[in-house]
Write an enzyme that holds these catalytic residues in place. Structure first.
Site, mmCIF file in Angstrom:
data_model
loop_
_atom_site.group_PDB
_atom_site.id
_atom_site.type_symbol
_atom_site.label_atom_id
_atom_site.label_comp_id
_atom_site.label_asym_id
_atom_site.label_seq_id
_atom_site.Cartn_x
_atom_site.Cartn_y
_atom_site.Cartn_z
ATOM 1 N N LYS A 83 -2.200 -2.107 -3.914
ATOM 2 C CA LYS A 83 -1.412 -2.179 -2.680
ATOM 3 C C LYS A 83 -1.403 -0.799 -2.031
ATOM 4 O O LYS A 83 -1.353 0.225 -2.734
ATOM 5 C CB LYS A 83 0.023 -2.620 -3.027
ATOM 6 N N SER A 115 6.142 -8.274 0.768
ATOM 7 C CA SER A 115 5.313 -7.347 1.512
ATOM 8 C C SER A 115 3.915 -7.170 0.923
ATOM 9 O O SER A 115 3.014 -6.694 1.599
ATOM 10 C CB SER A 115 6.012 -5.991 1.594
ATOM 11 N N SER A 173 8.803 -8.817 -3.153
ATOM 12 C CA SER A 173 7.482 -8.586 -2.558
ATOM 13 C C SER A 173 6.277 -8.857 -3.446
ATOM 14 O O SER A 173 5.150 -8.837 -2.960
ATOM 15 C CB SER A 173 7.381 -7.150 -2.057
HETATM 16 N N1 GLN Z 1 11.215 -9.140 1.924
HETATM 17 C C1 GLN Z 1 12.033 -8.124 1.349
HETATM 18 C C2 GLN Z 1 12.303 -7.030 2.347
HETATM 19 O O1 GLN Z 1 11.815 -7.124 3.431
HETATM 20 C C3 GLN Z 1 11.429 -7.611 0.089
HETATM 21 C C4 GLN Z 1 10.513 -6.487 0.267
HETATM 22 C C5 GLN Z 1 10.011 -5.909 -1.008
HETATM 23 O O2 GLN Z 1 10.232 -6.450 -2.086
HETATM 24 N N2 GLN Z 1 9.362 -4.773 -0.894
HETATM 25 O O3 GLN Z 1 12.986 -6.084 2.071
#
Ligand code: GLN
Length: 473
Positions: A76, A151, A175
């Site tokens: 990532k 994400s 994410s």
């Molecule tokens: N969707 C969540 C957010 O926007 C989780 C993001 C993540 O786990 N990095 O914060």
């Protein structure tokens, strides 16, 4: 090329001589090229991956090689890998090169993993659809009009669409697990501190964890085991040696907790609910216990998560000032305007929204009402989660309330986007390990995931319980 689901199957062919690492890398490079329109990769390290493949082939021929020989991995774009670009999918870090390698990445590299490129994600890991990337959205390979989740959307798609064998993501509120569910692969968020965060570009430090995407539980366990263990560079890493190697232990009469508020949630998609209820029936039929529990706090989790993570983000992201590294606005005239112009032009709208919200909840007038209150809610959630797991071996729920949604469907409405994290944030608020297991598809062929959470530091038991569940699909 065979569709390999496990590292041991790849290695069996490599050792037998019917496959080489160079062939594997070339295969993935072709897949990446053919599926470039999915936008999963921001950069492909083709020459370097081929060089490493030749080296690992030689090691295999000599009989001495690492545990990840032949394993092609994508990273990532928020994991540092020395000498390689890392941008957190943000314009503010465009062109920036990592000065050191993340501990997790280094540990994989030492076991002869081959890194093939860096994957697209939501900017600074803030998002649930990959639409917040400065480099365009990623498409879901099962239906290209839909999001891959976020994400870590690029990593999930890279694995699901066969562009690499495994991938790393980071999980602050879901994410890894949410995109894993949307793409029909396994995704694990380990216990907080299980894997060092050194070299992970911070979003919310008391929540962030690195974790793997894979096609099998065995590979999830293998990668996590290799990345785990204390690290002098991260004081929050668990001060223990690496995890024990996992081998499946079958146990009878296991106890699963199911939250009433989750299965009865009005936002739960009917097909997701049916799949989940069928799973419960099958578990009962095998003699396992399903205990319905009352958890009224479910509705407090997403708000507490957003107060705390935006507060931490507002502090963590203050380092991107246009001074030390990253983007510096050419329109600035003095120090003050260098800060404001660089940040205004460098960050995308969601990141700015969160920095402002986080700054607000930490401001002296609001601190007690929001930040301190959310800390208390977090503690209650931790205590209640512990209480559930004192009486049950795992907490079971759908990973997400719906399958992958349409591109653009939620991007204009942050609140509905935030609710995509309804079932995943608990594990980060409480620090527990949680995994998303593929659990079939909808009528229209969209993957569905089921999530399993166990007590802190119990990854190997989490895999045992997951094995039991995966057999039912
Ligand atoms: N969707 C969540 C957010 O926007 C989780 C993001 C993540 O786990 N990095 O914060």
């Amino acid at each position: 090329m065979k569709a390999f689901h496990r590292v041991i199957d790849i290695q069996a062919d490599l050792i037998a001589g019917s496959l080489t690492c160079v062939e594997l890398v070339n295969h993935y490079l072709t897949q990446i090229q053919e599926k470039a329109h999915l936008n999963a990769f921001l950069e492909v390290w083709a020459d370097e991956a081929l060089d490493k493949a030749r080296l690992v082939d030689a090691k295999i021929a000599s009989g001495s090689y690492g545990k990840l020989a032949g394993v092609v991995i994508a990273l990532k774009d928020n994991l540092s890998y020395k000498g390689h670009k890392v941008s957190a999918s943000s314009k503010i870090l465009e062109g920036f090169e990592a000065l050191y390698t993340a501990t997790a990445v280094e540990r994989l590299e030492q076991e002869d993993a081959i890194f093939i490129g860096r994957t697209n994600c939501d900017e600074f890991a803030m998002g649930a659809s990959n639409e917040n990337s400065a480099f365009g959205p990623v498409k879901n390979p099962f239906d290209e009009s839909r999001v891959p989740g976020g994400s870590s959307g690029g990593s999930a798609v890279a694995v699901a669409a066969g562009m690499c064998h495994c991938a790393l993501g980071s999980d602050t509120g879901g994410s890894i697990r949410q995109p894993a569910a949307f793409n029909g692969v396994y995704g694990l968020k380990p216990t907080y501190g299980r894997i060092s965060r050194w070299g992970l570009l911070a979003y919310a430090s008391s929540f962030d964890q690195i974790g793997p995407f894979a096609h099998s539980l065995e590979d999830i366990a293998l990668l996590t085991q290799i990345m785990s263990g204390a690290d002098s560079q991260d004081a929050t890493a668990i001060q223990e040696g690496p995890l024990d190697t996992w081998t499946y232990t079958e146990k009878k009469n296991r106890r699963f907790a199911v939250m009433k508020q989750a299965v009865e949630h009005p936002g739960l998609d009917p097909e997701v609910r049916d799949t989940f209820n069928q799973l419960l029936d099958k578990l009962r039929a095998l003699g396992h216990e399903i205990n319905y529990i009352d958890f009224p706090l479910l509705e407090q989790m997403v708000p507490a998560y957003y107060v705390l993570t935006t507060a931490e983000a507002s502090s963590n992201l203050s380092r991107y000032s246009g001074m030390m590294y990253g983007y510096r606005s050419p329109n600035a005239t003095d120090l003050e305007s260098t800060y404001t112009r660089s940040r205004t032009e460098g960050f995308g709208p969601e990141v700015k929204r969160r920095i402002m919200l986080g700054t607000f909840v930490l401001s002296s007038d609001q601190y007690d009402a929001y930040y301190e209150q959310a800390l208390k809610v977090r503690r209650i959630i931790q205590n209640e989660t512990d209480a559930i797991l004192d009486h049950n071996e795992a907490l079971l729920m759908p990973t997400t309330s719906t399958p992958a949604f349409k591109l653009g469907e939620k991007s204009k409405d942050p609140i509905s986007m935030y609710l995509a994290d309804l079932f995943t944030v608990q594990a980060n608020l409480a620090g527990n390990p949680a995994i998303s297991i593929p659990s079939g598809t909808t009528q229209s062929g969209l993957p569905i995931g089921v999530q399993l959470m166990t007590s802190r530091k119990s990854e190997n038991d989490l895999y045992d319980l997951s094995e039991l569940i995966q057999k039912l699909f």
